[in-house]
Design a protein around this motif. Sequence first.
Motif, PDB file in Angstrom:
ATOM      1  N   VAL A  29       1.026  -1.036  -0.060  1.00 33.33           N
ATOM      2  CA  VAL A  29      -0.062  -0.049   0.100  1.00 33.33           C
ATOM      3  C   VAL A  29       0.706   1.247  -0.016  1.00 33.33           C
ATOM      4  CG1 VAL A  29      -1.861   1.361   1.354  1.00 33.33           C
ATOM      5  CG2 VAL A  29      -1.747  -1.120   1.175  1.00 33.33           C
ATOM      6  N   LEU A  43      -6.816   3.324  -4.673  1.00 35.51           N
ATOM      7  CA  LEU A  43      -6.087   2.592  -3.714  1.00 35.51           C
ATOM      8  C   LEU A  43      -6.575   2.688  -2.177  1.00 35.51           C
ATOM      9  CD1 LEU A  43      -2.377   3.680  -4.862  1.00 35.51           C
ATOM     10  CD2 LEU A  43      -3.494   1.522  -5.225  1.00 35.51           C
ATOM     11  N   LYS A  45      -7.193   0.524   1.368  1.00 36.29           N
ATOM     12  CA  LYS A  45      -6.853  -0.376   2.005  1.00 36.29           C
ATOM     13  C   LYS A  45      -7.493  -1.729   1.753  1.00 36.29           C
ATOM     14  CE  LYS A  45      -3.688   2.172   5.098  1.00 36.29           C
ATOM     15  NZ  LYS A  45      -3.473   2.660   6.404  1.00 36.29           N
ATOM     16  N   ILE A  48      -7.228  -3.612  -1.196  1.00 39.60           N
ATOM     17  CA  ILE A  48      -6.136  -4.132  -1.535  1.00 39.60           C
ATOM     18  C   ILE A  48      -5.886  -5.472  -0.734  1.00 39.60           C
ATOM     19  CG2 ILE A  48      -3.501  -3.799  -1.300  1.00 39.60           C
ATOM     20  CD1 ILE A  48      -3.866  -0.753  -2.099  1.00 39.60           C
TER      21      ILE A  48
END
Length: 207
Positions: A29, A43, A45, A48
């Motif tokens: 990250v 993006l 968290k 991801i």
Amino acid sequence: MPDASRLTPIAVMILATLREADMHTYELVRLLKERRDDRLVPLQKGTIYHTVARLERDGLLAEVGVDRDGNRPERTTYTLLDAGRQAVEDWVRAELPQIDRPSDFRVALSEAHNLERDEVVALLDQRRTMLDASIAEHRAGLESAADRDTPEQFLVELQRQAALLDAELAWQDSLRARLVDRTLPWGVAEIPEHIKNKHRVSRETFA
């Protein structure tokens, strides 16, 4: 091996980043954000972490260790598997020649360095054929509209798209020329050592 076409752009970027070195999700990250890859994909968290778990389940990456830094939660370190490396290459091969999925093309272009120079040139040549056809279609549409005395105010979007396609073709031809005459260093093997060290590029990437 899972179908590479089913990979999401963020999955491709995660796998491609792991080509550089083993790392834990927190580091993934941080690195993606540091490189401003949020220009290409969101993006978040949660997304991801979920994507990493799915890629592990699909056999594209694997856990190689767990560590703890002070009182922080344990962090799992992941490594890229051969299937993951192949999946990145296959996805880039599929998306780089396309003109109808601009968001995916941007990710494919950002990861095109994972392919050999000559292959990238060949894929861009495929894309050029489609760009030429689209440019011809837009020009024909503008000419037909002019023949019908269509008021120009109704054509401004078509004019804009035609101009963008012309600019895209000129940019791509310039990129191709630099790849062919090798004025553009390509692939991590051609990155100078001091730049590799500065940007945390692992020697494993060149294996």
